[in-house]
Design a protein around this motif. Structure first.
Motif, PDB file in Angstrom:
ATOM      1  N   TYR A  21     -53.139  24.370 -62.241  1.00  0.00           N
ATOM      2  CA  TYR A  21     -52.448  25.349 -61.412  1.00  0.00           C
ATOM      3  C   TYR A  21     -52.819  25.133 -59.949  1.00  0.00           C
ATOM      4  O   TYR A  21     -54.002  25.021 -59.600  1.00  0.00           O
ATOM      5  CB  TYR A  21     -52.810  26.769 -61.840  1.00  0.00           C
ATOM      6  CG  TYR A  21     -52.049  27.831 -61.068  1.00  0.00           C
ATOM      7  CD1 TYR A  21     -50.705  28.058 -61.309  1.00  0.00           C
ATOM      8  CD2 TYR A  21     -52.680  28.589 -60.081  1.00  0.00           C
ATOM      9  CE1 TYR A  21     -49.995  29.024 -60.599  1.00  0.00           C
ATOM     10  CE2 TYR A  21     -51.986  29.549 -59.366  1.00  0.00           C
ATOM     11  CZ  TYR A  21     -50.649  29.762 -59.631  1.00  0.00           C
ATOM     12  OH  TYR A  21     -49.956  30.710 -58.913  1.00  0.00           O
ATOM     13  N   VAL A  22     -51.795  25.076 -59.082  1.00  0.00           N
ATOM     14  CA  VAL A  22     -51.971  24.821 -57.650  1.00  0.00           C
ATOM     15  C   VAL A  22     -51.173  25.857 -56.868  1.00  0.00           C
ATOM     16  O   VAL A  22     -50.012  26.104 -57.180  1.00  0.00           O
ATOM     17  CB  VAL A  22     -51.484  23.398 -57.280  1.00  0.00           C
ATOM     18  CG1 VAL A  22     -51.495  23.194 -55.768  1.00  0.00           C
ATOM     19  CG2 VAL A  22     -52.327  22.331 -57.961  1.00  0.00           C
ATOM     20  N   ASN A  23     -51.795  26.486 -55.857  1.00  0.00           N
ATOM     21  CA  ASN A  23     -51.021  27.377 -54.985  1.00  0.00           C
ATOM     22  C   ASN A  23     -51.189  27.069 -53.496  1.00  0.00           C
ATOM     23  O   ASN A  23     -50.521  27.667 -52.667  1.00  0.00           O
ATOM     24  CB  ASN A  23     -51.329  28.850 -55.263  1.00  0.00           C
ATOM     25  CG  ASN A  23     -52.712  29.280 -54.792  1.00  0.00           C
ATOM     26  OD1 ASN A  23     -53.474  28.502 -54.205  1.00  0.00           O
ATOM     27  ND2 ASN A  23     -53.062  30.528 -55.064  1.00  0.00           N
ATOM     28  N   TRP A  24     -52.069  26.148 -53.134  1.00  0.00           N
ATOM     29  CA  TRP A  24     -52.242  25.825 -51.709  1.00  0.00           C
ATOM     30  C   TRP A  24     -51.078  24.978 -51.185  1.00  0.00           C
ATOM     31  O   TRP A  24     -50.811  24.919 -49.999  1.00  0.00           O
ATOM     32  CB  TRP A  24     -53.558  25.099 -51.467  1.00  0.00           C
ATOM     33  CG  TRP A  24     -53.591  23.712 -52.020  1.00  0.00           C
ATOM     34  CD1 TRP A  24     -53.979  23.330 -53.259  1.00  0.00           C
ATOM     35  CD2 TRP A  24     -53.178  22.523 -51.353  1.00  0.00           C
ATOM     36  NE1 TRP A  24     -53.850  21.977 -53.417  1.00  0.00           N
ATOM     37  CE2 TRP A  24     -53.364  21.458 -52.258  1.00  0.00           C
ATOM     38  CE3 TRP A  24     -52.678  22.253 -50.082  1.00  0.00           C
ATOM     39  CZ2 TRP A  24     -53.065  20.143 -51.944  1.00  0.00           C
ATOM     40  CZ3 TRP A  24     -52.377  20.933 -49.760  1.00  0.00           C
ATOM     41  CH2 TRP A  24     -52.568  19.892 -50.682  1.00  0.00           C
ATOM     42  N   ALA A  25     -50.384  24.312 -52.112  1.00  0.00           N
ATOM     43  CA  ALA A  25     -49.203  23.524 -51.770  1.00  0.00           C
ATOM     44  C   ALA A  25     -48.186  23.693 -52.891  1.00  0.00           C
ATOM     45  O   ALA A  25     -48.549  23.859 -54.061  1.00  0.00           O
ATOM     46  CB  ALA A  25     -49.567  22.056 -51.592  1.00  0.00           C
ATOM     47  N   VAL A  69     -57.523  30.644 -53.390  1.00  0.00           N
ATOM     48  CA  VAL A  69     -56.875  29.345 -53.313  1.00  0.00           C
ATOM     49  C   VAL A  69     -57.116  28.567 -54.603  1.00  0.00           C
ATOM     50  O   VAL A  69     -58.253  28.442 -55.063  1.00  0.00           O
ATOM     51  CB  VAL A  69     -57.404  28.548 -52.103  1.00  0.00           C
ATOM     52  CG1 VAL A  69     -56.709  27.196 -52.010  1.00  0.00           C
ATOM     53  CG2 VAL A  69     -57.202  29.336 -50.813  1.00  0.00           C
ATOM     54  N   TYR A  70     -56.031  28.034 -55.170  1.00  0.00           N
ATOM     55  CA  TYR A  70     -56.102  27.149 -56.342  1.00  0.00           C
ATOM     56  C   TYR A  70     -55.739  25.733 -55.919  1.00  0.00           C
ATOM     57  O   TYR A  70     -54.730  25.537 -55.236  1.00  0.00           O
ATOM     58  CB  TYR A  70     -55.114  27.590 -57.418  1.00  0.00           C
ATOM     59  CG  TYR A  70     -55.509  28.774 -58.258  1.00  0.00           C
ATOM     60  CD1 TYR A  70     -56.132  28.596 -59.488  1.00  0.00           C
ATOM     61  CD2 TYR A  70     -55.211  30.065 -57.850  1.00  0.00           C
ATOM     62  CE1 TYR A  70     -56.460  29.690 -60.290  1.00  0.00           C
ATOM     63  CE2 TYR A  70     -55.544  31.162 -58.641  1.00  0.00           C
ATOM     64  CZ  TYR A  70     -56.161  30.967 -59.853  1.00  0.00           C
ATOM     65  OH  TYR A  70     -56.484  32.050 -60.648  1.00  0.00           O
ATOM     66  N   PRO A  71     -56.526  24.719 -56.382  1.00  0.00           N
ATOM     67  CA  PRO A  71     -57.796  24.810 -57.080  1.00  0.00           C
ATOM     68  C   PRO A  71     -58.917  25.268 -56.137  1.00  0.00           C
ATOM     69  O   PRO A  71     -58.739  25.302 -54.925  1.00  0.00           O
ATOM     70  CB  PRO A  71     -58.066  23.388 -57.557  1.00  0.00           C
ATOM     71  CG  PRO A  71     -56.797  22.636 -57.371  1.00  0.00           C
ATOM     72  CD  PRO A  71     -56.070  23.332 -56.277  1.00  0.00           C
TER      73      PRO A  71
END
Length: 734
Positions: A380-384, A409-411
């Motif tokens: 899971y990624v949310n920074w990009a 922030v993930y990761p």
């Protein structure tokens, strides 16, 4: 003691010394020398009866062609032999087996040679590292492996020296000092690699101090130890000459925020790989240091931080580069281990290099040119929200900006994947990734209103895991206001905020094929991966268990409880007609900052660092001795004010919590349980290095006498609370 225990559970030791989450741009790949495809090949044995290289083969697959142990009989795997390494500091190396002898490294860069059939010690090599060097290692004095060639074993000791050791006698043949400035906090913890004629090593330290060192790799003659070349990963201070031409290009990417007071990191602390087909070294670089640097409000690329670089093995000149994380502010290294493979991409055969990067994206690049072929999130990624394949750059989201308020922030800074090796099976075509599915609450401490503005290992930033122990109220005084856990959970309802997952990834179809959750609630610090032609995948876990899975389906086949935390990747070999599986066990590394997970079966046992070896029809694993925590002793008298104790907590968190955990089992001593003689010598220990030979370096250049008195007052207060709770529990039990 809740406040302190929560504070020291923060991820204070940059996982594996740095991180990386932004990606770079395929179009900014630069070419210097062309790869020497006609170079003579170094020996490139396949991992079969022997395991001659750290990753099993020159491709770094952590895959073995052995199949005596397979999906039909692996359920009978059991204990064959073990070797106690005599320490409790942590094991991250994968052993080699050559000619019936097992060679491996342990803490500080100690090297062991064992009979691979029986575990009998043949010799042990001590690099004799000064204990003062221990303070330079962000993630303790671990070592990730040795190399072997023609009767010589090579290792980099923690102080940055290369050692060439006679494989029969255990005596040094030559020693070379690879550190350019011993006044800076350099350390070497990674595995060395061998080209056809050189030994190559990088170093660590970008997270220590105030960002006052530059990363580089260096090559040394394999026969004599003579210096050959050095490649710096970031340019020198403005106005200083460039050591090689690539740095002139890199300097243009830094912008006006680079004032020369810091040297900006980019260390190469692991992940070095060598491809004999192209005669090039492929390596990743670490995070920038410090993280928050921009003076003009613009995030600059800051080459070659958080990048993948290929250099010609003969000249040390760059063939190509790809920056995974331009303007890194998230501790997102790109030093995770690489795998080389021949794949068919979009109908075309390609020789590729693959990496499951710390920033959460799985990269596939052309090995010869560095062209980006794919970049997909494997966790899971949310920074990009993705990577633009045309430019190679990440599409950064608002979650990435924590400069004004904390963001989950993930990761996390620990990465979607860190140093623990992944494995590629040419049999299944799958890559097996020990993934970390966790975010962290990133904050700018100078802007968030807490009492701390600097944290050793994180500069003026911090990343706090929202795990089962996350308590914003307990952390508020030190770190300022933090988001409530319930608010964080809304982003991923029903999914634990901190967990680890073993994922089988198809690099051609670019998707997860199967997965198994390996720990939840707190980081288990689960281990690296081995795959074999027996259709098996092996991985150790933080709870002390070794798991065996069906490589195609992920179905569990066997679980062996060892009682010892496993971080390293297993390997396998065959001798005397018997196939063995071996793994080094022992908690430590970046886990030095944390207590051993209480959910772990290994929690009850002494953190015995062992080499564990298994075979078909083996027996149960002997458990380590039970852990015996020393009792809280009556504390010395304390007349300190609440303000002094609070200041001591701040100074402890800032300077000491990177290594010391209070009130619960850990790798280093619990400073809330000190005996009278240590209390009496406390100032001499911290300021004068009275225990430096045991690894506790002097810190008189970091803290003042007044700071030490405040820290000591805080520890006495913690011991008082622990002692009172202990005595109350005794009364209640009677």
């Amino acid at each position: 003691m809740k406040t302190l225990r929560q504070a020291v559970l923060i991820l204070l030791a940059s996982a594996a010394m740095g991180g990386g989450t932004l990606m770079l741009n395929a179009c900014t790949s630069a070419r210097a020398d062309t790869p020497n495809t006609g170079a003579d090949r170094a020996a490139a044995p396949t991992a079969g009866a022997e395991w001659p290289l750290t990753g099993g083969d020159t491709a770094g697959t952590w895959y073995s062609a052995l199949a005596d142990i397979n999906e039909t009989n692996a359920a009978t795997l059991g204990y064959a032999w073990s070797y106690d390494m005599g320490t409790e500091r942590g094991q991250e190396a994968t052993p080699l087996v050559v000619g019936g002898v097992m060679y491996t490294s342990g803490v500080w860069g100690n090297v062991y040679a064992l009979d691979a059939a029986t575990g009998a010690l043949l010799w042990q090599y001590d690099p004799e590292v000064d204990g003062q060097w221990g303070r330079n290692a962000c993630c303790d004095v671990v070592n990730r492996g040795v190399a072997y060639r023609d009767g010589t074993v090579f290792v980099a000791s923690e102080d940055g020296r290369l050692h060439a050791i006679d494989a029969k006698t255990g005596k040094a043949r030559w020693i070379a000092d690879t550190i350019i400035n011993h006044k800076q906090p350099y350390a070497s913890t990674g595995a060395v690699i061998l080209t056809k004629d050189a030994v190559v090593i990088g170093n660590a330290g970008a997270d220590i101090g105030d960002g006052d060192l530059r990363g580089y790799i260096s090559a040394w003659d394999i026969k004599t130890g003579a210096f050959k070349w050095r490649f710096f990963t970031v340019p020198p201070a403005p106005g200083q000459p460039f050591e090689h031409p690539e740095l002139a290009m890199a300097a243009k990417s830094w912008g006006p925020n680079r004032d020369g007071r810091t040297q900006n990191g980019g260390t190469v602390w692991d992940g070095l790989s060598y491809d004999p087909e192209t005669d090039q070294i492929v390596f990743g670089t670490g995070n920038a240091s410090p993280y928050l640097r921009s003076a003009d409000g613009v995030r600059h690329d800051d080459l070659f931080n958080a990048s993948i670089i290929a250099v010609n093995a003969q000249s040390g000149r760059m063939n190509w580069y790809y920056q995974t994380t331009p303007g890194d502010e998230w501790d997102y290294d790109a030093v995770q281990k690489f795998v080389f493979a021949n794949l068919t991409i979009a109908g075309q055969p390609r020789r590729v290099v693959m990496q499951a990067c710390k920033n959460g994206f799985f990269y596939t690049l052309d090995l010869k040119t560095g062209k980006l072929l794919s970049a997909d999130p494997f966790t899971y990624v949310n920074w990009a929200k993705g990577v633009d394949l045309a430019t190679g750059r990440p599409l950064v989201t608002e979650h990435a900006d924590y400069s004004k308020s904390p963001k989950n922030v993930y990761p996390s800074w620990a990465g979607g994947h860190t140093w623990n090796p992944m494995s590629f099976s040419p049999q299944t075509g799958l890559v097996y990734i020990p993934a970390i599915d966790a975010g962290n609450v990133l904050l700018n401490m100078k802007a968030n209103g807490g009492s701390l503005t600097h944290l050793e290992g994180f500069f003026s930033s911090d990343g706090i895991f929202p795990d089962d122990l996350y308590d914003p109220a307990a952390l508020k005084r030190v770190f300022g206001p933090l988001p409530a856990k319930d608010d964080l959970q809304k982003e991923r309802p029903g999914v634990k905020l901190v967990r680890e997952v073993l994922r089988a990834w198809d690099p051609v179809a670019r998707k997860v094929v199967w997965e198994r959750v390996t720990s939840q609630g707190v980081r288990g610090y689960d281990g690296g991966v081995l795959s074999t032609a027996g259709n098996l995948v092996f991985q150790g876990r933080g709870d002390g268990s070794l798991w065996i899975y069906n490589a195609r389906t992920g179905a569990p086949i066997k679980t062996i409880q060892t009682g010892s935390h496993i971080m390293a990747a297993p390997m396998t070999y065959k001798i005397g007609g018997v196939q063995y599986v071996a793994v080094q066990a022992g908690y430590g590394g970046s886990g030095i900052t944390f207590p051993i997970p209480p959910s772990s079966a290994a929690y009850a046992n002494r953190n015995a660092n062992r080499i564990l070896v298994f075979k078909l029809g083996g027996s149960a694993v002997p458990m380590p001795d039970k852990r015996e925590l020393p009792p809280y002793l009556p504390p010395p008298p304390l007349k300190a004010s609440p303000a002094l104790i609070a200041r001591g907590e701040d100074k402890f968190t800032e300077n000491c919590s990177r290594c010391h955990v209070l009130g619960t089992p850990g790798v280093t001593p619990d400073l809330s349980r000190l005996p009278p003689e240590v209390h009496a010598s406390f100032n001499d220990i911290v300021l004068k290095g009275a225990l430096a030979p045991m690894g506790m370096a002097r810190f008189d250049d970091v803290v003042t006498k007044a700071d030490v008195e405040a820290i000591h007052a805080y520890l006495i207060d913690q011991q008082r609370q622990g002692y009172q709770a202990q005595q109350s529990a005794k009364k209640a039990s009677h």
